[in-house]
Design an enzyme around this catalytic site. Structure first.
Site, PDB file in Angstrom:
ATOM      1  CE  LYS A 105       6.236  18.106 -31.483  1.00  0.00           C
ATOM      2  NZ  LYS A 105       5.979  16.741 -31.175  1.00  0.00           N
TER       3      LYS A 105
HETATM    4  P1  NAD Z   1       9.334  11.591 -40.438  1.00  0.00           P
HETATM    5  O1  NAD Z   1       9.704  13.119 -41.069  1.00  0.00           O
HETATM    6  O2  NAD Z   1      10.303  10.805 -39.903  1.00  0.00           O
HETATM    7  O3  NAD Z   1       8.290  10.818 -41.617  1.00  0.00           O
HETATM    8  C1  NAD Z   1       7.277  11.485 -41.782  1.00  0.00           C
HETATM    9  C2  NAD Z   1       6.603  10.605 -43.081  1.00  0.00           C
HETATM   10  O4  NAD Z   1       5.261  11.153 -43.400  1.00  0.00           O
HETATM   11  C3  NAD Z   1       7.494  10.481 -44.145  1.00  0.00           C
HETATM   12  O5  NAD Z   1       7.312   9.354 -44.556  1.00  0.00           O
HETATM   13  C4  NAD Z   1       6.826  11.460 -45.154  1.00  0.00           C
HETATM   14  O6  NAD Z   1       7.075  11.169 -46.633  1.00  0.00           O
HETATM   15  C5  NAD Z   1       5.246  11.441 -44.772  1.00  0.00           C
HETATM   16  N1  NAD Z   1       4.526  12.333 -45.199  1.00  0.00           N
HETATM   17  C6  NAD Z   1       4.751  13.642 -45.250  1.00  0.00           C
HETATM   18  N2  NAD Z   1       3.722  14.326 -45.684  1.00  0.00           N
HETATM   19  C7  NAD Z   1       2.877  13.531 -46.226  1.00  0.00           C
HETATM   20  C8  NAD Z   1       1.578  13.528 -46.717  1.00  0.00           C
HETATM   21  N3  NAD Z   1       1.138  14.607 -47.254  1.00  0.00           N
HETATM   22  N4  NAD Z   1       0.988  12.529 -46.881  1.00  0.00           N
HETATM   23  C9  NAD Z   1       1.529  11.267 -46.658  1.00  0.00           C
HETATM   24  N5  NAD Z   1       2.548  11.065 -46.003  1.00  0.00           N
HETATM   25  C10 NAD Z   1       3.430  12.248 -45.890  1.00  0.00           C
HETATM   26  O7  NAD Z   1       8.434  12.016 -38.971  1.00  0.00           O
HETATM   27  P2  NAD Z   1       7.874  10.948 -37.945  1.00  0.00           P
HETATM   28  O8  NAD Z   1       8.785  11.145 -36.656  1.00  0.00           O
HETATM   29  O9  NAD Z   1       7.636   9.697 -38.454  1.00  0.00           O
HETATM   30  O10 NAD Z   1       6.667  11.653 -37.390  1.00  0.00           O
HETATM   31  C11 NAD Z   1       5.243  11.358 -38.023  1.00  0.00           C
HETATM   32  C12 NAD Z   1       4.252  11.766 -37.182  1.00  0.00           C
HETATM   33  O11 NAD Z   1       4.286  11.013 -35.973  1.00  0.00           O
HETATM   34  C13 NAD Z   1       4.011  12.974 -36.773  1.00  0.00           C
HETATM   35  O12 NAD Z   1       2.666  13.431 -36.584  1.00  0.00           O
HETATM   36  C14 NAD Z   1       4.881  13.329 -35.449  1.00  0.00           C
HETATM   37  O13 NAD Z   1       4.432  14.675 -34.619  1.00  0.00           O
HETATM   38  C15 NAD Z   1       4.586  12.104 -34.868  1.00  0.00           C
HETATM   39  N6  NAD Z   1       5.183  11.432 -33.696  1.00  0.00           N
HETATM   40  C16 NAD Z   1       6.728  11.381 -34.052  1.00  0.00           C
HETATM   41  C17 NAD Z   1       7.322  10.827 -32.829  1.00  0.00           C
HETATM   42  C18 NAD Z   1       8.691  10.525 -33.053  1.00  0.00           C
HETATM   43  O14 NAD Z   1       9.300   9.993 -31.994  1.00  0.00           O
HETATM   44  N7  NAD Z   1       9.489  10.638 -34.120  1.00  0.00           N
HETATM   45  C19 NAD Z   1       6.593  10.522 -31.563  1.00  0.00           C
HETATM   46  C20 NAD Z   1       5.296  10.918 -31.364  1.00  0.00           C
HETATM   47  C21 NAD Z   1       4.504  11.365 -32.542  1.00  0.00           C
END
Ligand code: NAD
Length: 420
Positions: A105
């Site tokens: 990561k």
């Molecule tokens: P992103 O940046 O696209 O979206 C994050 C979202 O969370 C946004 O809507 C933001 O406004 C919201 N957010 C941020 N802080 C917040 C809070 N305190 N309370 C409520 N909402 C909040 O990120 P993402 O890629 O969607 O990732 C989200 C989660 O999924 C993370 O834990 C990431 O590690 C995990 N993840 C992502 C992927 C991927 O393919 N992008 C894969 C596996 C896991």
């Protein structure tokens, strides 16, 4: 008070399976610490002439099953402990969904909203220059995560290719389609989470997914695509939140009745899902405590803790985010009879389609969206039912069952290749 250091939580989870899976102490010791932790200083001249130094990380946890693999996160709270935890979870995730990758990561401690697009691009290129020796298609392959996206991956690919003197699309996944990205990658994590919700609803609530109510925390890449998938399946989404706040539908049916595209369009224009007309604004805590069948945390880690666990009313939690439930909350929810589909299973669709993208790049191939989604569906269902049957056979929760399967595969690869 519960210890909420993410790496401490990841170690607690690993320790929780040692009574079931007898891991040779030598391998256990090796698994407890990442193989490599890289910290880099990234001085950046801002457009106003000031120079600010940001800190970047890349942590490589284990590569017994294949090249290191894992996303890159831009967030003001990125820390070494967080990146270490996420790298360990990536090792388990790749093993559980059964693809030939290890776990890594990366991240930069930065609030990307405070930088211009040009500053973000230059920061990303500086980060690549600093870690160039440690990444590569057969070494370590980054991908998007919180606050990074296909554009960020395009900059990484271009900078790495520039340094190598030739085009290297397979150094990152989650790229724009035009640059060798895979069909279906952008939606893959949310789509995979939706598949887990559908199967878990049938297995634990004995209902069809169209008969359940759902609340989703986070409306970014994962949250939006989870909502889109579930709306497509007919599930009733009653509350959604983002970093600004939460929104509960005020429609007479109680759930969001507009199409997904309309919902996304309106929330983008309003600046937040909670600013759309026709919603009741709620806090993020209220969202987590919604009276729904299924709760889907899809934002950050440490959202469900010992402080709010007893207030959770959902019967099923599907962890689309990484590490949203702390070990202490896990125990409380277990006693309350709440089933949790763990992150390493629920959000593994992203790394799975990243693997498909890497395979396509190495073969100079391009699969149709239908082919990608069919394979995603097959692999997600297999992993879900492998975990479910293990948990029922040994009478343990889904998180421990998933970990036993994943860690067992990693240890077996270490043993066979003579890691001692
Ligand atoms: P992103 O940046 O696209 O979206 C994050 C979202 O969370 C946004 O809507 C933001 O406004 C919201 N957010 C941020 N802080 C917040 C809070 N305190 N309370 C409520 N909402 C909040 O990120 P993402 O890629 O969607 O990732 C989200 C989660 O999924 C993370 O834990 C990431 O590690 C995990 N993840 C992502 C992927 C991927 O393919 N992008 C894969 C596996 C896991």
């Amino acid at each position: 008070m519960e210890y909420e250091d993410p790496f401490a939580n990841a170690l607690t989870q690993l320790a929780s399976i040692t009574d079931i899976l007898s891991v040779d102490p030598e391998y256990y010791e090796m698994l407890k610490s990442p193989i490599r932790e890289i910290t880099v200083s990234l001085p950046l001249k801002l457009s106003n002439g000031n120079v600010v130094t940001f800190t970047g990380y890349r942590v490589q946890h284990n590569n017994a099953r294949g090249p290191y693999k894992g996303g890159i996160r831009y967030h003001p709270k990125v820390s070494l402990s967080e990146v270490k935890a996420l790298s360990m979870w990536m090792t388990w995730k790749s093993a559980l969904i059964d693809i030939p990758f290890g776990g890594a990561k990366g991240g930069i401690t930065v609030d990307p909203k405070k930088l211009t697009n040009d500053e973000l691009e230059r920061l990303t290129r500086k980060y690549v220059d600093a870690i160039e020796e440690e990444i590569g298609p057969e070494v370590d392959i980054p991908a998007p995560d919180l606050n990074t996206n296909a554009q960020t991956m395009a900059w990484i690919m271009n900078e790495y290719s520039r340094l190598k003197g030739h085009n290297v699309p397979s150094v990152v996944t989650g790229k724009p389609i035009e640059l060798g990205g895979s069909e279906g990658r952008n939606a893959a994590t949310g789509r995979g989470a939706g598949i887990c919700v559908r199967e878990a609803v049938q297995s634990f609530l004995h209902k069809d997914v169209k008969d359940v109510t759902v609340a989703v925390q986070g409306f970014g890449n994962v949250g939006t695509n989870t909502v889109k998938t579930l709306m497509g399946m007919g599930a009733k989404i009653i509350a959604i939140s983002d970093v600004v706040g939460g929104a509960r539908s005020k429609s007479s049916s109680g759930h969001f009745e507009q199409s997904f595209d309309e919902l996304l369009d309106r929330s983008t224009k309003a600046g937040s899902v909670c600013k759309i007309a026709e919603v009741e604004e709620i806090s993020n805590s209220e969202l987590l405590e919604s009276d729904v069948d299924v709760l889907i945390p899809a934002a950050l880690e440490n959202q469900i803790t010992e402080r709010n666990a007893t207030k959770i009313r959902a019967k099923l939690i599907v962890e689309a985010a990484n590490g949203p439930t702390t070990p202490m909350a896990d125990k409380i929810l277990g006693r309350m009879g709440v089933n949790i589909v763990p992150d390493i299973l629920a959000n593994s669709g992203g790394v799975l389609v990243s693997y498909f993208e890497w395979v396509q790049n190495l073969n100079r191939d391009h699969w149709s969206e239908e082919a990608v989604n069919d394979r995603l569906e097959g692999k997600m269902k297999k992993a879900f039912y492998d975990v479910l049957s293990y948990s029922r056979k040994d009478n343990i929760d889904l998180r421990r069952a998933a970990l036993v399967l994943a860690v067992g595969r990693v240890v077996s690869a270490m043993r066979l290749s003579g890691w001692h």
